[in-house]
Design a protein around this motif. Structure first.
Motif, PDB file in Angstrom:
ATOM      1  N   GLU A   1       0.818  -1.207   0.000  1.00 53.05           N
ATOM      2  CA  GLU A   1       0.000   0.000   0.000  1.00 53.05           C
ATOM      3  C   GLU A   1       0.850   1.253   0.000  1.00 53.05           C
ATOM      4  O   GLU A   1       0.477   2.265  -0.601  1.00 53.05           O
TER       5      GLU A   1
ATOM      6  N   ALA B   1       1.861   2.247  -3.477  1.00 53.97           N
ATOM      7  CA  ALA B   1       0.738   2.771  -4.248  1.00 53.97           C
ATOM      8  C   ALA B   1       0.439   4.206  -3.858  1.00 53.97           C
ATOM      9  O   ALA B   1       0.250   5.077  -4.721  1.00 53.97           O
ATOM     10  N   ALA B   2       0.394   4.488  -2.545  1.00 50.48           N
ATOM     11  CA  ALA B   2       0.077   5.839  -2.084  1.00 50.48           C
ATOM     12  C   ALA B   2       1.139   6.832  -2.509  1.00 50.48           C
ATOM     13  O   ALA B   2       0.836   7.966  -2.918  1.00 50.48           O
TER      14      ALA B   2
ATOM     15  N   ALA C   1       1.017   7.440  -6.398  1.00 45.64           N
ATOM     16  CA  ALA C   1      -0.194   8.122  -6.849  1.00 45.64           C
ATOM     17  C   ALA C   1       0.013   9.621  -6.924  1.00 45.64           C
ATOM     18  O   ALA C   1      -0.458  10.295  -7.855  1.00 45.64           O
TER      19      ALA C   1
ATOM     20  N   ALA D   1      -4.988   5.919  -5.291  1.00 43.54           N
ATOM     21  CA  ALA D   1      -4.531   4.714  -4.591  1.00 43.54           C
ATOM     22  C   ALA D   1      -5.652   4.160  -3.730  1.00 43.54           C
ATOM     23  O   ALA D   1      -6.291   4.886  -2.961  1.00 43.54           O
TER      24      ALA D   1
ATOM     25  N   ASN E   1      -3.453  -1.541  -2.217  1.00 43.78           N
ATOM     26  CA  ASN E   1      -2.235  -1.710  -3.012  1.00 43.78           C
ATOM     27  C   ASN E   1      -2.497  -1.543  -4.510  1.00 43.78           C
ATOM     28  O   ASN E   1      -1.689  -1.958  -5.341  1.00 43.78           O
TER      29      ASN E   1
ATOM     30  N   LEU F   1      -3.278   0.975  -7.801  1.00 44.32           N
ATOM     31  CA  LEU F   1      -3.023   2.318  -8.306  1.00 44.32           C
ATOM     32  C   LEU F   1      -3.768   2.478  -9.630  1.00 44.32           C
ATOM     33  O   LEU F   1      -3.583   1.663 -10.548  1.00 44.32           O
TER      34      LEU F   1
END
Length: 627
Positions: A257, A260-261, A264, A276, A279, A281
């Motif tokens: 995760e 992804a964050a 993003a 996001a 996990n 995107l």
């Protein structure tokens, strides 16, 4: 045949000779708060052999558009041409070119599918054999052969929808209007209807359908107009709308995760940050062919590994939200019910549909609209249907037929005539009483209005109004059923009166003349009731309408001779039409033939009937435009 093969984008839809041509269409309704704008400046064209969808939520203006296009209502402004005919100035020609299946299935519940299809064929001018053959064709098309002779009231929702579609196809229309054709159906029944609509399109029928189901518009329509708030906000093929007003979604599955964050916000695609979720995107992109390689290169340069990538196209829901700011929540309050029996397969539909739907053509190869039956034939067919339904619903019919019997036994049988024997001159009280009972039972002519209201509430009248049927034939059939109810009661009461000692001075010819006078009164009441029904569409109002005639009988010589009337009742009876009918009828029964008295009774009765029937004709002309 695929949509791409069937229609080459907008080229065909914008041909020089569209089957449906709508220009600046507007419809306003009056309300307490001012004009309500149901449609504003709606314009579109539909090509021959195209499925054109109007997509929007409840209240968007879809059904109003269908009502205007099918001649059920007149526009406030703008023009509509169907198969070259104006819906206002040439409405009869339009009705000969169209088939209509409205939101309400509009079926006669006490008819069978075979009877409904056969009668519709006869109304369209077919012979009996031709209508029977056509009914068999359509029953095969919709897969109802095994249920053809069951009453419609026993059908499931899906079966009713299929029969409704078949009724709209009886005359092989050039253009078919389907208003919410799958509303309330379960998914299996819905897809069966879709197969039938596609088969109709492939056989050459032009279809305009309204829907609030996004998937339905996407699956069925060659082109879609998105309508919201009475305006068309976008138009095109489903793919065109998605490309113009939606974006593809590129979704990646990352290892964790945090990656992804972080990515993003840091990695932009086409200048836009990602989204996001856990996990995953996701990016919205206009050109996935260039955006995906660019994104993968960026991730590779950052040594970011992913476990999967998916590109998804936008939906019509995305397009609708983009254009209107809100989605569509289908307002389907009807519980879905399983459909039965099995409908034809898609392959069988294709083999059946061409023969069942291909319009006849003229010498130039254009569609040839069928001419409807004559008004007299229409009246007979419509009356036959009403009689059949009355016989199949004795619980509703029998009480009306008992009114006269009740009066006869209460006044003569139970009271023995003692209450008025002296007042009637000591003569035959049954002779005195029969005219009174006949005028009282003539109030059952109000059955015309009640029957008409039932058709209005069931949507059956709307179906008939989309056909080139004579309004006079429609109203005559309803008033005739009321008059027939009066006549049947007159016969019953007269036969019973003979057993109670009635002895008419003029014999059978005089009795027939008495029946005729009662029938004139009953016709007038039937006309009044029908006019009230078509103006209000309310059963209680139609039933209450006949009650205003009760006072006319109580301020007449109905219960005692005219010589015994006193005061204001005596004065009022002089201008009361019931008085002259009663006097003429009693003269025939007690005194013999009096030409002057009989002529007065006939003149008054005929004048009353003509006045009420004329009002009914005016009411149906005005009222049906608001259906």
């Amino acid at each position: 045949m695929t949509t791409a093969q069937h229609l080459t984008e907008k080229d065909r839809a914008t041909s020089a000779d569209p089957v449906i041509d709508v220009t600046d269409l507007a419809k306003d309704y009056s309300s307490k708060s001012g004009p309500l704008h149901a449609l504003t400046g709606v314009s579109f064209q539909v090509a021959r052999g195209e499925i054109y969808g109007l997509l929007g939520p409840n209240g968007a203006g879809k059904s109003t558009t269908v009502r205007l296009l099918s001649t059920l209502a007149a526009p406030t402004s703008g023009t509509v041409r169907i198969a070259g005919h104006d819906t206002v100035t040439d409405d009869e020609a339009v009705r000969r070119s169209i088939g209509v299946a409205l939101q309400e299935t509009g079926l006669a519940e006490l008819a069978t599918a075979r009877e409904a299809l056969h009668q519709t064929g006869r109304l369209w001018g077919m012979s009996g054999d031709e209508a029977a053959a056509r009914a068999d064709e359509l029953l095969a098309l919709i897969g109802l052969e095994d249920a053809a002779d069951r009453l419609v009231k026993t059908y499931s929702g899906g079966m009713k929808r299929r029969l409704d579609l078949a009724l709209a196809l009886v005359h092989r229309p050039e253009v078919l209007f389907l208003d919410e054709p799958t509303n309330g159906l379960d998914p299996v029944a819905r897809r069966r209807v879709w197969d039938q609509v596609r088969a109709l399109r492939d056989a050459g029928t032009t279809v305009l359908l309204t829907t609030q189901y996004l998937e339905e518009a996407d699956q069925l329509a060659d082109r879609v107009a998105i309508i919201d708030g009475g305006k068309i906000v976008a138009e095109g093929t489903p793919d065109e709308l998605k490309r113009a007003h939606g974006a593809d979604t590129v979704e990646l599955v990352l290892a964790d995760e945090r990656s992804a964050a972080a990515l993003a916000a840091d990695v932009l695609v086409e200048g836009t940050a990602g989204r996001a979720t856990g996990n995953r995107l996701a990016y919205s992109v206009r050109n996935p062919d260039s955006a995906v390689p660019e994104l993968l290169l960026t991730l590779h340069s950052r040594k970011v590994r992913h476990h999967g990538l998916r590109v998804s196209r936008p939906s019509l829901d995305d397009v609708f939200i983009t254009l209107t700011g809100h989605g569509i929540a289908p307002g389907d309050d009807t519980p879905a019910e399983p459909d039965e029996p099995d409908a034809p397969t898609a392959e069988r539909l294709r083999s059946l549909t061409t023969a069942a739907t291909t319009p006849k053509t003229d010498a130039q190869g254009g569609a040839k609209a069928r001419k409807a039956a004559s008004p007299l034939t229409q009246t007979g067919l419509l009356l036959r249907r009403l009689l059949r339904e009355a016989l199949r619903n004795p619980a509703a019919t029998a009480p009306n037929l008992m009114i006269g019997t009740f009066f006869l036994f209460v006044y003569d049988g139970l009271l023995g005539g003692s209450a008025a024997a002296e007042a009637s001159g000591g003569g035959n009280y049954a002779n005195f009483l029969l005219p009174t009972i006949l005028l009282f039972t003539s109030l059952s002519g109000g059955a015309a209005g009640l029957t008409l209201v039932q058709d209005i509430e069931a949507g059956h009248l709307k179906r008939q109004l989309t056909m080139p049927l004579s309004r006079t034939a429609l109203m005559t059939s309803f008033t005739a059923i009321g008059a027939l109810m009066v006549l049947v009661q007159a016969v019953i009461v007269t036969l019973l009166s003979l057993t109670l000692g009635m002895s008419p001075e003029t014999g059978l010819p005089g009795l027939l003349a008495v029946f005729g006078l009662a029938l004139l009164w009953g016709l007038g009441i039937a006309g009044y009731s029908a006019a009230t029904a078509v103006m209000t569409g309310n059963a209680a109002a139609a039933q209450a309408a006949t009650l205003i005639f009760f006072p006319l009988l109580f301020i007449s010589p109905a219960l005692m001779p005219a010589s015994e009337l006193k005061g204001w009742i005596e004065t009022a009876s002089v201008v009361n039409p019931a008085t002259y009918l009663l006097e003429a009828m009693r003269g025939l029964l007690n005194e013999g033939w009096d030409a002057g008295q009989l002529a007065t009774g006939v003149g008054v009765g005929a004048g009353f009937a003509v006045l009420m029937l004329a009002w009914a004709a005016t009411a149906v002309k005005r009222g049906t435009s608001r259906m």
